[in-house]
Design an enzyme around this catalytic site. Structure first.
Site, mmCIF file in Angstrom:
data_model
loop_
_atom_site.group_PDB
_atom_site.id
_atom_site.type_symbol
_atom_site.label_atom_id
_atom_site.label_comp_id
_atom_site.label_asym_id
_atom_site.label_seq_id
_atom_site.Cartn_x
_atom_site.Cartn_y
_atom_site.Cartn_z
ATOM 1 N N HIS A 48 35.142 -41.836 -3.072
ATOM 2 C CA HIS A 48 36.478 -41.553 -2.519
ATOM 3 C C HIS A 48 37.252 -42.884 -2.553
ATOM 4 C CE1 HIS A 48 39.664 -39.673 -0.490
ATOM 5 N NE2 HIS A 48 39.041 -39.131 0.539
ATOM 6 N N LYS B 212 40.151 -16.710 -12.922
ATOM 7 C CA LYS B 212 39.748 -15.952 -14.118
ATOM 8 C C LYS B 212 38.592 -16.642 -14.830
ATOM 9 C CE LYS B 212 44.604 -14.709 -14.910
ATOM 10 N NZ LYS B 212 45.757 -14.948 -15.796
ATOM 11 N N ARG C 209 40.510 -33.623 -6.645
ATOM 12 C CA ARG C 209 39.378 -33.563 -5.703
ATOM 13 C C ARG C 209 38.543 -32.354 -6.092
ATOM 14 N NH1 ARG C 209 39.521 -33.730 0.831
ATOM 15 N NH2 ARG C 209 39.688 -35.945 0.330
ATOM 16 N N ARG D 190 44.873 -34.999 4.663
ATOM 17 C CA ARG D 190 45.347 -36.376 4.515
ATOM 18 C C ARG D 190 45.449 -36.822 3.068
ATOM 19 N NH1 ARG D 190 43.639 -35.777 9.467
ATOM 20 N NH2 ARG D 190 42.178 -34.459 8.378
ATOM 21 N N THR D 191 44.404 -36.629 2.291
ATOM 22 C CA THR D 191 44.420 -37.164 0.927
ATOM 23 C C THR D 191 45.502 -36.453 0.107
ATOM 24 O OG1 THR D 191 42.076 -37.629 1.122
ATOM 25 C CG2 THR D 191 42.991 -37.656 -1.099
HETATM 26 C C1 NCD Z 1 37.200 -37.527 4.071
HETATM 27 C C2 NCD Z 1 36.800 -36.773 2.824
HETATM 28 O O1 NCD Z 1 37.387 -35.754 2.475
HETATM 29 O O2 NCD Z 1 35.887 -37.256 2.201
HETATM 30 N N1 NCD Z 1 38.463 -37.184 4.544
HETATM 31 C C3 NCD Z 1 39.541 -37.792 4.015
HETATM 32 O O3 NCD Z 1 39.735 -37.821 2.825
HETATM 33 N N2 NCD Z 1 40.363 -38.407 4.889
HETATM 34 C C4 NCD Z 1 36.183 -37.486 5.109
HETATM 35 C C5 NCD Z 1 35.675 -36.161 5.558
HETATM 36 O O4 NCD Z 1 36.124 -35.097 5.179
HETATM 37 O O5 NCD Z 1 34.760 -36.213 6.362
#
Ligand code: NCD
Length: 307
Positions: free
Chosen positions: A126, A76, A98, A48-49
């Site tokens: 987040h 590397k 991320r 999703r993100t």
């Molecule tokens: C969340 C995350 O990655 O922190 N997912 C997301 O970004 N929609 C929640 C999760 O992975 O549990």
């Protein structure tokens, strides 16, 4: 403007992003950010993100550069800092990152001038997930003050919970926390789901973060579902207008019963849709607050100064 922690933003700035995102949700014309290039660096799995950031970039005319840690020089031994410096050197206008390390951005800030948009740092923050959660709540209730929310599940390891707990308190929401003892942390009052289920406006479920547990979960999946899961019976006890949220990915039969995932109270797929509007607003605000550095317009083949 970097967006690493929501706690860095004032309530006014947060409301500004939510209003802009809500405008896009209501069909407001989109800004044209063609000529901009944004790198998406995901060092942890994401559906999703990552793809809603990419969709937001495509909708705004931004060209995404999607990085794969598995096929990059990370293999590397290249560090995060040197990887980010590389993307800055080749001319990206912003980076979405991320990474599994909490506050990975600590040694990037002050050394990187392109905006960093945090797509999640370990169990820390987040910010865009929380903003899309807030947009979903705002669309539903038109306010935050006084709303009652229960955040249920693996609070200790959840960056979604940590981000939401901080910002929802500032927005005047009444927050209840529910978690098995192994996923509790100091600083909160822990309650039973069955004691709060009938009085909440929002029940926000969290995924059990197996990848962040050293020794697995003590409860079995069935035990977890019985004590902390959104079952059909619990769904039926909720207030008339109350809603169910989950950042996803969700484990059917663990945090949420299969039949509840798409029930009329569930806003889980609405949250995903709102992720695109929210990330468009965040990208627009970050890129516009940057100094207008020359960027490269591939259609002209010459550098130009955006107006
Ligand atoms: C969340 C995350 O990655 O922190 N997912 C997301 O970004 N929609 C929640 C999760 O992975 O549990």
């Amino acid at each position: 403007m970097h967006l690493t922690k929501l706690s860095d933003l004032s309530v006014e700035q947060i409301m500004g992003i939510i209003e802009e995102a809500n405008g896009y949700a209501n069909g407001q014309p989109l800004p044209d950010l063609s000529g901009k290039v944004v790198a998406n660096l995901f060092f942890e799995p994401s559906t999703r993100t990552q793809y809603s950031f990419e969709m937001a970039q495509l909708r705004l005319g931004i060209k995404p550069l999607t990085f794969s840690a598995e096929t990059s020089s990370v293999q590397k031994g290249e560090t995060l800092y040197d990887t980010v410096k590389t993307f800055e050197a080749i001319g990206v206008d912003a980076l979405v990152i991320r990474h599994p390390d909490k506050e990975y951005f600590g040694n990037l800030l002050g050394k990187i001038s392109a905006p960093i948009l945090n797509g999640g740092d370990g169990s820390g923050n987040h910010p865009t997930q929380s903003l899309l959660d807030l947009l979903t709540i705002y669309q539903e209730f038109g306010r935050f003050e006084g709303l009652k929310i229960a955040i249920v599940g693996d609070v200790a390891h959840s960056r979604v919970a940590h981000t939401n707990l901080e910002v929802m308190k500032r927005l005047g929401m009444e927050i209840h926390t529910v978690a098995p003892a192994e996923f509790q942390e100091p600083g909160y009052q822990w309650e039973n789901l069955d004691d709060v289920i009938e009085s909440m406006d929002i029940i926000m479920l969290l995924r059990v973060q197996h990848e962040r547990h050293a020794n697995g979960m003590e409860l079995t999946k069935d035990e977890y579902h019985q004590l902390y899961g959104m079952t059909i019976q619990r769904e039926a006890r909720m207030k008339k207008e109350a809603i169910i949220m989950h950042p996803a990915p969700f484990n059917r039969g663990v945090e949420i019963a299969d039949d509840v995932v798409e029930c009329s109270r569930s806003r889980i797929f609405k949250q995903m849709e709102n992720g695109v509007y929210t990330r468009m607003a965040v990208l627009n605000q970050s890129l516009n607050s940057m100094e207008k550095a020359p960027s490269f317009d591939s259609t002209l083949g010459t550098p130009f100064i955006p107006v």
